[in-house]
Design a protein around this motif. Structure first.
Motif, short mmCIF file in Angstrom:
data_model
loop_
_atom_site.label_atom_id
_atom_site.label_comp_id
_atom_site.label_asym_id
_atom_site.label_seq_id
_atom_site.Cartn_x
_atom_site.Cartn_y
_atom_site.Cartn_z
N ALA A 114 2.86 -78.92 -4.12
CA ALA A 114 2.69 -77.15 -5.28
C ALA A 114 3.91 -76.81 -6.05
O ALA A 114 3.34 -76.57 -7.01
N LEU A 115 5.27 -76.95 -5.57
CA LEU A 115 6.15 -76.13 -6.47
C LEU A 115 6.41 -77.53 -7.61
O LEU A 115 6.11 -77.19 -8.83
N VAL A 116 6.50 -78.40 -7.08
CA VAL A 116 6.99 -79.69 -8.78
C VAL A 116 5.67 -79.81 -9.10
O VAL A 116 5.79 -79.53 -10.56
N GLY A 117 4.53 -79.47 -9.09
CA GLY A 117 3.42 -79.64 -9.85
C GLY A 117 2.95 -78.66 -11.08
O GLY A 117 2.71 -78.28 -12.09
N GLU A 118 3.83 -77.04 -10.49
CA GLU A 118 4.52 -76.43 -11.56
C GLU A 118 5.31 -76.16 -12.44
O GLU A 118 5.77 -75.32 -13.58
N LEU A 119 6.16 -77.81 -12.86
CA LEU A 119 7.46 -77.22 -13.38
C LEU A 119 7.15 -77.73 -14.80
O LEU A 119 7.93 -77.05 -15.15
N PRO A 120 6.11 -78.33 -14.88
CA PRO A 120 6.12 -78.24 -16.63
C PRO A 120 5.73 -77.45 -16.83
O PRO A 120 5.43 -77.02 -18.62
N HIS A 121 4.65 -76.40 -16.73
CA HIS A 121 3.97 -75.36 -16.94
C HIS A 121 5.05 -73.89 -16.82
O HIS A 121 4.89 -72.55 -16.91
N GLU A 122 6.37 -74.11 -16.23
CA GLU A 122 7.40 -73.01 -15.52
C GLU A 122 8.99 -73.40 -15.95
O GLU A 122 9.35 -73.81 -15.22
N PRO A 123 9.21 -73.51 -17.20
CA PRO A 123 10.96 -73.74 -17.83
C PRO A 123 10.64 -73.29 -17.09
O PRO A 123 12.50 -74.24 -16.83
N GLU A 124 11.18 -71.81 -16.66
CA GLU A 124 12.52 -71.12 -15.69
C GLU A 124 12.52 -71.26 -14.67
O GLU A 124 13.55 -72.14 -14.14
N LEU A 125 11.32 -71.81 -14.08
CA LEU A 125 11.32 -72.57 -12.76
C LEU A 125 11.74 -74.00 -12.43
O LEU A 125 12.75 -74.27 -11.67
N ALA A 126 11.58 -74.46 -13.64
CA ALA A 126 12.11 -75.95 -13.69
C ALA A 126 13.59 -76.09 -13.39
O ALA A 126 14.06 -76.55 -13.36
N ALA A 127 14.58 -75.52 -14.79
CA ALA A 127 15.54 -74.96 -14.76
C ALA A 127 16.24 -75.14 -13.40
O ALA A 127 17.32 -75.68 -13.14
N ALA A 128 15.48 -73.74 -12.99
CA ALA A 128 16.39 -73.53 -11.25
C ALA A 128 16.12 -74.58 -10.14
O ALA A 128 17.19 -74.63 -9.75
N PHE A 129 14.74 -75.05 -10.86
CA PHE A 129 14.62 -76.71 -9.59
C PHE A 129 15.62 -77.64 -9.90
O PHE A 129 16.15 -77.69 -8.88
N ARG A 130 16.15 -77.95 -10.83
CA ARG A 130 16.78 -78.76 -11.71
C ARG A 130 18.02 -78.09 -10.86
O ARG A 130 19.27 -79.68 -10.18
N GLU A 131 18.71 -77.47 -11.07
CA GLU A 131 20.08 -77.36 -10.69
C GLU A 131 20.48 -76.73 -9.64
O GLU A 131 21.44 -76.41 -9.15
N THR A 132 19.03 -76.26 -8.81
CA THR A 132 19.39 -76.73 -6.82
C THR A 132 19.14 -77.76 -6.29
O THR A 132 20.32 -78.75 -6.20
N PHE A 133 17.52 -77.64 -5.79
CA PHE A 133 17.17 -78.34 -5.13
C PHE A 133 17.33 -79.95 -5.50
O PHE A 133 18.02 -81.09 -5.48
N LEU A 134 17.27 -80.29 -6.90
CA LEU A 134 16.97 -81.38 -7.75
C LEU A 134 18.76 -81.81 -7.64
O LEU A 134 18.91 -83.74 -6.98
N ILE A 135 19.48 -81.43 -8.59
CA ILE A 135 20.87 -81.72 -7.86
C ILE A 135 21.43 -82.28 -7.16
O ILE A 135 22.37 -82.89 -6.59
N SER A 136 21.02 -81.30 -5.92
CA SER A 136 22.00 -81.15 -4.47
C SER A 136 21.48 -82.99 -3.96
O SER A 136 21.75 -83.53 -3.39
N GLN A 137 19.97 -83.14 -3.82
CA GLN A 137 19.81 -84.49 -3.79
C GLN A 137 20.54 -85.86 -4.64
O GLN A 137 20.89 -86.90 -3.89
N ARG A 138 20.69 -85.56 -5.01
CA ARG A 138 20.90 -86.61 -6.82
C ARG A 138 22.91 -86.41 -6.35
O ARG A 138 23.36 -87.90 -6.63
#
Length: 201
Positions: A114-138
């Protein structure tokens, strides 16, 4: 509370000391509601009702649903993306991808979709998601490859960035698009047939 405050780890103290177990219960409630209705339809009222808490209790901790979701992603990354150290590249990849697959296949999987599906439509959420969860995984995957290089297990020209992208993308693709299980046989194929041939000496 601002997104920056979360990323820098600053939490304003208001009133009595925070109850960490209560925070976890509220985050879990947010995940459950988001799994059912998606990010856009998520409300603080719904989270409060699911957690059997007053809405004021939530607003003392997070000023908006964006802050709540970002903080939840940060905590999930911290708690579920630990770096393995088995002593071999193959072992580390198997252990990490198996734990990541189990994490995505559990109750959090639907919320993640549900969250990932919203990222293209929610720029602020997408940026924060990349800076937290995605960067941690990488970062965990990069650390696995860096340690393998120190042990002499990686080719000098190994495309580490590509390996990191493929490892995460393979699991997310299956989770969100094919619907096939993120099971051990799949993880084994990703490691043995894709990642090791890509980077191993």
């Amino acid at each position: 509370m601002s997104t920056t405050a979360f990323n820098e780890g600053r939490v304003p103290q208001r009133g009595r000391p925070r109850d960490a177990s209560r925070d976890d219960a509220l985050r879990q409630a947010a995940l459950e509601v988001m799994a059912e209705v998606g990010y856009r339809a998520l409300t603080m009222d719904a989270v409060a009702a699911r957690a059997r808490a007053g809405k004021a209790t939530i607003y003392r901790r997070w000023e908006s649903k964006l802050d709540l979701v970002i903080d939840t992603c940060t905590q999930l990354a911290t708690q579920n993306l630990a770096a393995p150290d088995t002593g071999s590249l193959a072992g580390d990849l198997r252990e990490f991808l198996s734990s990541f697959a189990a994490f995505l296949s559990g109750p959090i999987g639907k919320a993640a979709q549900a969250l990932v599906g919203e990222l293209p439509h929610e720029p602020e959420l997408a940026a924060a998601f990349r800076e937290t969860f995605l960067i941690s995984q990488r970062d965990v995957l990069r650390g696995i490859l860096d340690r393998a290089a120190e042990r002499g297990e990686l080719r000098a020209d190994a495309p580490r960035g590509m390996a990191v992208e493929i490892a995460g993308a393979a699991l997310i693709y299956r989770l969100m698009l094919t619907g096939d299980p993120l099971d051990e046989p799949f993880v084994e194929k990703v490691v043995e047939q894709v990642l090791l041939p890509l980077v191993h000496v």
